[in-house]
Design an enzyme around this catalytic site. Structure first.
Site, short mmCIF file in Angstrom:
data_model
loop_
_atom_site.label_atom_id
_atom_site.label_comp_id
_atom_site.label_asym_id
_atom_site.label_seq_id
_atom_site.Cartn_x
_atom_site.Cartn_y
_atom_site.Cartn_z
N CYS A 33 -5.31 11.79 -0.29
CA CYS A 33 -5.13 11.92 1.16
C CYS A 33 -6.09 11.02 1.95
CB CYS A 33 -5.28 13.39 1.58
SG CYS A 33 -3.85 14.37 1.06
N SER B 267 -4.94 30.76 -27.85
CA SER B 267 -4.97 30.93 -29.31
C SER B 267 -3.80 30.24 -29.99
CB SER B 267 -4.91 32.42 -29.64
OG SER B 267 -3.64 32.93 -29.25
N GLY B 268 -2.88 29.72 -29.22
CA GLY B 268 -1.70 29.13 -29.81
C GLY B 268 -0.54 30.09 -29.92
N GLY B 269 -0.81 31.38 -29.77
CA GLY B 269 0.24 32.37 -29.96
C GLY B 269 1.43 32.15 -29.03
N CYS C 17 -6.54 17.57 4.27
CA CYS C 17 -7.05 17.50 2.89
C CYS C 17 -8.04 16.35 2.73
CB CYS C 17 -5.87 17.32 1.93
SG CYS C 17 -6.36 17.24 0.19
N GLY D 217 1.80 37.94 -21.38
CA GLY D 217 3.18 38.41 -21.34
C GLY D 217 3.74 38.59 -19.95
N ASP E 163 -4.60 30.30 -15.07
CA ASP E 163 -4.28 28.94 -15.52
C ASP E 163 -2.79 28.74 -15.33
OD1 ASP E 163 -2.64 28.46 -18.31
OD2 ASP E 163 -3.45 30.49 -18.16
#
Lengths: 398, 398
Positions: A333, A108-110, A328, A240, A290
């Site tokens: 790789c 939200s940008g907060g 991998c 938070g 994320d």
């Protein structure tokens, strides 16, 4: 230009046929499941790389797909300042801007307002801050945060929340809990308001997640969760955290998460990407993550492997013909030696950051896939211990 | 790691079954043909993008292939200083370092020694210069230049030459012609010497091109060409142009090229990439080109189109949903709007330079393909005029 087709839907519905969460396997509190979004399905637990300003840095959408990325996060704060939400909408929305036709979640940008911008005023109405791009004064309210995300056309949008710093006193955090709950209610009301302008996909139903605050205070977390659950939102985020409280405090907060939120909604732990934290969170019922960790660290020449981190500027790799990780299957790789990648970093070639970004994204994708398999096998706690031991071994560098 | 198989060949042969040039069409002096190298075939006239330090900046080999690139150039000067020719050899050669399995031509380092390095001494023996990377004193002789390129494993190597600045007096240019001829002879002798060390592909026959010097002086150009042709080399390059002499002077020098060099060998105009100059050179019998123009200009937000150059930071593109070029089939044009690309540049996202590099490489590839078609059709002079008119129109920006 890519075009994205949508089934016509009545605007203003929060829960919709275009958004579903199904849980398919449990292992204790850990859940394996599937999110259905207007831009496709996502297996959970899922890790979302961060595409801050309209790109996952240095990587094309084809390369993202090739690395196994299912869903990306876009930063409302950055995009609202440059190029601006209305401009993004006129260019066809964030999916078109990024040329990414998979699911996108926007914050939200907060968080960035409170961490990046110079804050002018904060009240129950909203925030006024100075843009870090051009110094302009910008006002952000819960309603505007929803409208911006509608213009961006994200598949999942986040409520505006107040995110106090980790060292904030309890009273400040309690105030943030109260204000974030108030803003969640206003965001929901706005999300249900049919959109006046008809821009690109703006008429599709908005899928709004609430954000829990409360720092490391169990009672404030519970209060925050209760206020959000009352709103009956399609998903809930834990905000938070990852602000310096440490792994143990993070775990203590998450110990209560599974009980605080309904089983049938996805839970998203914001900004967390450290593998140890991801494991602890999945074990406590988190579905979505994320973090800039795989991409930012890649640009600083740090590669993730199952045996720990590699610092690629180290002279020990100068003539090492092996790939970053012999197990991998990523593009990097399959094609490049450690020596070659080290050289690209020392020569400051742009390709170095790109190649290690591709590898790290693949590592995070493989890591989440392994977690999902372990949940299906009912064996996550034991495997999580083994992975963490190998990854955080003293002499971890392979 | 990629591995490259070679048919066993006796070392020391200059002309070999692994290297051929066949001319298939003529249109006046303009030639369409095919180069056969140990790493595959190349249609000529060909444009080679520059992979200075082991990468074409910001682009993976897969993306190069996707953009239609057939052959790349590597800079000996940069690679000998970092990571060092022996290190490249131990990592499997330049093909492995770059993960590029197509043909590579390396220059000899001469041009950069004279333009980038602080020159200490220049004699018939060779040059001593100070590395621009770490200030170390480095000696480069014709023999060492060949050995470095042998270690890199290039498909075509260039002789060490002396490249005087454009403003050098005639006597200095005459001296460079004499010295470059001497060095060409020593490079040929070294290329025919079987290699003591057996590193990666180092035993394959070395394909050595000579480099003509002589500035804009017709008699010195003729003298230089005669000395090279006497050595019966597999290809010949025109050096010392594109240094500010201007389009007309360039054309005058090239007017003599077709007569100065044998018809059955490829001719390579070094460092030239301006479309107008490429057209003029092809019309005068040139087959190969290299230049940083498409890649460097891309990083500065300049796109090439058939209607001229576009400066992508310009505000006029801010909300333009069209691709860079509506006729172009490159990855960038298939996925991104002008507005999105402008945004990526303003936000300083690495992806902006990468996307425009992909487009510009595609433009140069399409441009060369159109030239080859025009030669086959016997229509190059007329089409060249049309293309140049559209490209260099006053208000060229589409």
């Amino acid at each position: 230009m890519p075009r994205f087709a949508f089934a016509p839907l009545s605007p203003g519905r929060i829960l919709s046929p275009m958004f579903r969460y199904e849980c398919t396997h449990w292992d204790g509190k850990a859940r394996r499941g599937r999110l259905t979004t207007p831009h496709g399905e996502v297996d959970t637990p899922v890790f979302m790389p961060v595409g801050t300003a309209g790109s996952v840095k240095g990587v094309t959408p084809d390369q993202l797909r090739g690395a196994g990325v299912q869903m990306v996060l876009g930063n409302t704060y950055h995009l609202m300042l440059r190029p601006g939400a209305e401009t993004v909408a006129r260019l066809g929305g964030l999916h078109a801007l990024m040329a990414w036709d998979g699911p996108i979640l926007t914050d939200s940008g907060g968080y960035q307002v409170f961490s990046l911008a110079h804050l002018r005023t904060l009240s129950d109405d909203g925030v006024v801050f100075q843009s870090h791009v051009d110094g302009a004064e910008v006002r952000l309210t819960p309603e505007r945060a929803v409208e911006i995300q509608r213009l961006l056309g994200a598949d999942i949008i986040m409520q505006l929340d107040e995110c106090p710093p980790a060292e904030a006193p309890r009273t400040a955090i309690a105030d943030a809990v109260r204000r974030s709950a108030l803003w969640a209610r206003r965001c929901k009301a706005q999300a249900q308001t049919p959109c006046a302008e008809r821009v690109h996909e703006a008429r599709k139903p908005l899928i709004l997640f609430g954000i829990q605050q409360g720092g490391v205070h169990a009672d404030l977390r519970a209060e925050s969760a209760a206020a959000l659950v009352e709103l009956d939102l399609p998903g809930y985020a834990i905000g938070g955290l990852g602000l310096g409280e440490g792994h143990d405090a993070l775990c203590e907060v998450l110990d209560a998460t599974d009980e605080q939120f309904p089983q049938d909604r996805p839970r998203y732990l914001m900004g967390i990407g450290e593998p140890r934290d991801i494991l602890a969170a999945v074990l406590r019922g988190i579905d979505m993550f994320d973090c800039v960790l795989p991409t930012r660290n890649a640009r600083n020449a740090q590669a993730f492997t199952w045996a720990g981190r590699m610092r690629l500027r180290n002279a020990r790799w100068a003539e090492d013909p092996r790939p970053l990780d012999e197990q991998c299957d990523c593009y990097t790789c399959r094609h490049y030696s450690r020596g070659a990648i080290r050289h690209l970093f020392l020569a400051r070639e742009m390709l170095g950051p790109t190649l290690v970004t591709l590898h790290n994204l693949r590592f995070f994708g493989s890591f989440m896939a392994a977690i999902r398999r372990a949940i299906a096998d009912g064996d996550l706690p034991a495997r999580a211990r083994q992975w963490a031991e190998a990854f955080y071994h003293e002499d971890a560098s392979p």
